[in-house]
Motif scaffolding. Sequence first.
Motif, PDB file in Angstrom:
ATOM      1  N   LEU A  53       0.846  -1.090  -0.027  1.00 33.31           N
ATOM      2  CA  LEU A  53       0.063   0.032  -0.085  1.00 33.31           C
ATOM      3  C   LEU A  53       1.037   1.145  -0.042  1.00 33.31           C
ATOM      4  O   LEU A  53       0.426   2.166  -0.580  1.00 33.31           O
ATOM      5  CB  LEU A  53      -0.974   0.110   1.257  1.00 33.31           C
ATOM      6  N   LEU A  54       1.956   1.175   0.858  1.00 39.08           N
ATOM      7  CA  LEU A  54       2.796   2.333   0.630  1.00 39.08           C
ATOM      8  C   LEU A  54       3.456   2.416  -0.610  1.00 39.08           C
ATOM      9  O   LEU A  54       3.636   3.610  -1.122  1.00 39.08           O
ATOM     10  CB  LEU A  54       3.908   2.223   1.935  1.00 39.08           C
ATOM     11  N   ALA A  55       3.884   1.531  -1.234  1.00 34.42           N
ATOM     12  CA  ALA A  55       4.265   1.843  -2.550  1.00 34.42           C
ATOM     13  C   ALA A  55       3.372   2.276  -3.602  1.00 34.42           C
ATOM     14  O   ALA A  55       3.548   2.953  -4.580  1.00 34.42           O
ATOM     15  CB  ALA A  55       5.031   0.348  -3.042  1.00 34.42           C
ATOM     16  N   ALA A  61       0.740   8.685  -6.140  1.00 33.88           N
ATOM     17  CA  ALA A  61       1.297  10.547  -5.878  1.00 33.88           C
ATOM     18  C   ALA A  61       1.954  10.840  -7.019  1.00 33.88           C
ATOM     19  O   ALA A  61       1.808  12.107  -7.496  1.00 33.88           O
ATOM     20  CB  ALA A  61       1.763  10.465  -4.638  1.00 33.88           C
ATOM     21  N   LEU A  62       2.941  10.058  -7.588  1.00 34.46           N
ATOM     22  CA  LEU A  62       3.972  10.624  -8.586  1.00 34.46           C
ATOM     23  C   LEU A  62       3.160  10.396 -10.089  1.00 34.46           C
ATOM     24  O   LEU A  62       3.132  11.533 -10.732  1.00 34.46           O
ATOM     25  CB  LEU A  62       4.802   9.472  -8.989  1.00 34.46           C
ATOM     26  N   PHE A  63       2.185   9.661 -10.189  1.00 31.62           N
ATOM     27  CA  PHE A  63       1.216   9.619 -11.429  1.00 31.62           C
ATOM     28  C   PHE A  63       0.429  10.914 -11.329  1.00 31.62           C
ATOM     29  O   PHE A  63       0.351  11.709 -12.360  1.00 31.62           O
ATOM     30  CB  PHE A  63       0.449   8.290 -11.373  1.00 31.62           C
ATOM     31  N   TRP A  64      -0.064  11.311 -10.045  1.00 27.97           N
ATOM     32  CA  TRP A  64      -1.072  12.388  -9.939  1.00 27.97           C
ATOM     33  C   TRP A  64      -0.108  13.715 -10.065  1.00 27.97           C
ATOM     34  O   TRP A  64      -0.558  14.559 -10.981  1.00 27.97           O
ATOM     35  CB  TRP A  64      -1.492  12.635  -8.391  1.00 27.97           C
ATOM     36  N   MET A  65       1.054  13.727  -9.666  1.00 24.91           N
ATOM     37  CA  MET A  65       1.795  15.098 -10.011  1.00 24.91           C
ATOM     38  C   MET A  65       2.164  15.157 -11.642  1.00 24.91           C
ATOM     39  O   MET A  65       2.195  16.265 -12.026  1.00 24.91           O
ATOM     40  CB  MET A  65       3.015  14.926  -9.381  1.00 24.91           C
ATOM     41  N   LEU A  66       2.344  13.879 -12.303  1.00 30.01           N
ATOM     42  CA  LEU A  66       3.035  14.034 -13.567  1.00 30.01           C
ATOM     43  C   LEU A  66       1.645  14.585 -14.494  1.00 30.01           C
ATOM     44  O   LEU A  66       1.819  15.178 -15.461  1.00 30.01           O
ATOM     45  CB  LEU A  66       3.484  12.919 -14.140  1.00 30.01           C
ATOM     46  N   LEU A  67       0.606  13.852 -13.888  1.00 29.82           N
ATOM     47  CA  LEU A  67      -0.831  14.004 -14.592  1.00 29.82           C
ATOM     48  C   LEU A  67      -1.237  15.647 -14.807  1.00 29.82           C
ATOM     49  O   LEU A  67      -1.683  16.301 -15.497  1.00 29.82           O
ATOM     50  CB  LEU A  67      -1.762  13.078 -14.395  1.00 29.82           C
ATOM     51  N   SER A  68      -0.958  16.122 -13.128  1.00 27.97           N
ATOM     52  CA  SER A  68      -1.392  17.428 -13.118  1.00 27.97           C
ATOM     53  C   SER A  68      -0.559  18.593 -13.917  1.00 27.97           C
ATOM     54  O   SER A  68      -1.019  19.506 -14.381  1.00 27.97           O
ATOM     55  CB  SER A  68      -1.030  17.939 -11.643  1.00 27.97           C
ATOM     56  N   MET A  94       4.644  16.734  -4.146  1.00 24.77           N
ATOM     57  CA  MET A  94       4.784  14.992  -3.772  1.00 24.77           C
ATOM     58  C   MET A  94       4.416  15.032  -2.471  1.00 24.77           C
ATOM     59  O   MET A  94       3.810  13.845  -1.974  1.00 24.77           O
ATOM     60  CB  MET A  94       6.283  14.741  -4.184  1.00 24.77           C
ATOM     61  N   ALA A  95       4.868  15.555  -1.338  1.00 26.40           N
ATOM     62  CA  ALA A  95       4.589  15.454  -0.008  1.00 26.40           C
ATOM     63  C   ALA A  95       3.128  15.412   0.467  1.00 26.40           C
ATOM     64  O   ALA A  95       2.538  14.585   0.820  1.00 26.40           O
ATOM     65  CB  ALA A  95       5.265  16.767   0.820  1.00 26.40           C
ATOM     66  N   VAL A  96       2.511  16.528  -0.406  1.00 29.51           N
ATOM     67  CA  VAL A  96       0.919  16.656   0.166  1.00 29.51           C
ATOM     68  C   VAL A  96       0.265  15.494  -0.594  1.00 29.51           C
ATOM     69  O   VAL A  96      -0.866  14.857  -0.137  1.00 29.51           O
ATOM     70  CB  VAL A  96       0.457  17.889  -0.449  1.00 29.51           C
ATOM     71  N   GLY A  97       0.662  15.161  -1.870  1.00 28.39           N
ATOM     72  CA  GLY A  97       0.138  13.848  -2.597  1.00 28.39           C
ATOM     73  C   GLY A  97       0.147  12.533  -1.838  1.00 28.39           C
ATOM     74  O   GLY A  97      -0.711  11.954  -1.724  1.00 28.39           O
ATOM     75  N   VAL A  98       1.461  12.352  -1.343  1.00 28.01           N
ATOM     76  CA  VAL A  98       1.502  11.066  -0.409  1.00 28.01           C
ATOM     77  C   VAL A  98       0.802  11.280   0.853  1.00 28.01           C
ATOM     78  O   VAL A  98       0.320  10.102   1.326  1.00 28.01           O
ATOM     79  CB  VAL A  98       3.264  10.888  -0.140  1.00 28.01           C
ATOM     80  N   LEU A  99       0.787  12.436   1.509  1.00 26.69           N
ATOM     81  CA  LEU A  99      -0.011  12.496   2.958  1.00 26.69           C
ATOM     82  C   LEU A  99      -1.279  12.264   2.766  1.00 26.69           C
ATOM     83  O   LEU A  99      -2.175  11.609   3.356  1.00 26.69           O
ATOM     84  CB  LEU A  99       0.242  13.813   3.224  1.00 26.69           C
ATOM     85  N   ILE A 100      -1.939  13.029   1.441  1.00 28.36           N
ATOM     86  CA  ILE A 100      -3.453  12.651   1.551  1.00 28.36           C
ATOM     87  C   ILE A 100      -3.878  11.640   0.735  1.00 28.36           C
ATOM     88  O   ILE A 100      -4.874  10.936   1.295  1.00 28.36           O
ATOM     89  CB  ILE A 100      -4.105  14.057   0.562  1.00 28.36           C
ATOM     90  N   LEU A 106      -5.314   4.620   4.203  1.00 29.94           N
ATOM     91  CA  LEU A 106      -5.518   4.217   5.547  1.00 29.94           C
ATOM     92  C   LEU A 106      -6.937   4.168   6.035  1.00 29.94           C
ATOM     93  O   LEU A 106      -7.571   3.174   6.782  1.00 29.94           O
ATOM     94  CB  LEU A 106      -4.442   5.183   6.463  1.00 29.94           C
ATOM     95  N   ILE A 107      -7.650   5.106   5.795  1.00 32.60           N
ATOM     96  CA  ILE A 107      -9.128   5.143   6.326  1.00 32.60           C
ATOM     97  C   ILE A 107      -9.826   4.072   5.411  1.00 32.60           C
ATOM     98  O   ILE A 107     -10.745   3.495   6.044  1.00 32.60           O
ATOM     99  CB  ILE A 107      -9.657   6.644   5.730  1.00 32.60           C
ATOM    100  N   HIS A 108      -9.668   3.848   4.149  1.00 29.54           N
ATOM    101  CA  HIS A 108     -10.443   2.861   3.413  1.00 29.54           C
ATOM    102  C   HIS A 108     -10.065   1.532   4.012  1.00 29.54           C
ATOM    103  O   HIS A 108     -10.828   0.647   3.827  1.00 29.54           O
ATOM    104  CB  HIS A 108     -10.454   3.206   1.830  1.00 29.54           C
TER     105      HIS A 108
END
Length: 324
Positions: A53-55, A61-68, A94-100, A106-108
Amino acid sequence: MLVHAWVLSAYGLSWKLSAIDSLVSNALLLGCSWLISNSLRYYLPDNNRYSYLLALTGLVALFWMLLSKLVLFMLPDSLANYAFVPGKTYPIRMAVGVLILGTNTLIHVLWYTVQQQQEEEDRRKEAEALSREVELMKLRDQLHPHFLFNSLNSINALIVAKPTQARTMIQQLADFLRGTLRKEENTWNALADEISHLQLYLDIEKVRFGHRLNTVIDIPEALSTAQIPAMLLQPAVENAIKFGLYDTTEPITIDIIARQEGSKLVLEIRNPYDPQTSRQPDGTGFGLRSIQRRLQLLFGQSDLLKTSGSNGLFITTIIVPQPL
């Protein structure tokens, strides 16, 4: 989104460009969060595989940043070229993406794990309830041949010597068994109905033992509607007759008494016994064991059947918690 826009404005972007960046980036982040939560609905990792899950969170998060960056690059004013200048917003994005995304994951995981455990608990309870119902039916079914064999033996003994009484006993036995079949449909019966059915059994036994068997039933009118598991009294009364009559040739009286104690119905069956000659003064034969097991299955308590003997009386006490 407001924090995102404020941080970008602190890096020197205008509020307009910061708002556009925030809207696009967080919309894509929401889509990535939905993608992860939807995947976890159908697949939950084992306890020792949470590193996956961490990976996954890092890759998404990396995919989200590049897509953005790709989407923002397609917008006017070359927003992406400015916002994604190396050394400016890469680390914080990247930090915000990984955190959120990590928090969302974790919640799900917790949510779906709790749901899965609840479903397993419901299935376990359903299986236990089914097993308990099957055992209750088995206990009741075992009582019928136990009583039927005794009655048939008595009828066999009366056929030659007292054919009229034998015919009477056969008719009473038929009425008793017919009522028993009707009662099988219900788990609970009113005490008055249970006593009426018990009277059929006592009539059979009185044909069998004649003047030697007397019964006194003390049931207050206020308790006539109290609830009792079907066919609960008959084995206890049969036990009282067995240990009250078999060791003596004298007439005996069996008392059946009911009283209310708080929210519980207390039933007492009293029969005389001689502690010197009785074969089982403290016994819990098949009939009493079946009562104790039924009460334990129904209420989860093992102390609802008590037996005691003193002053020439053997007392069987049955405690029945009343359903709400």
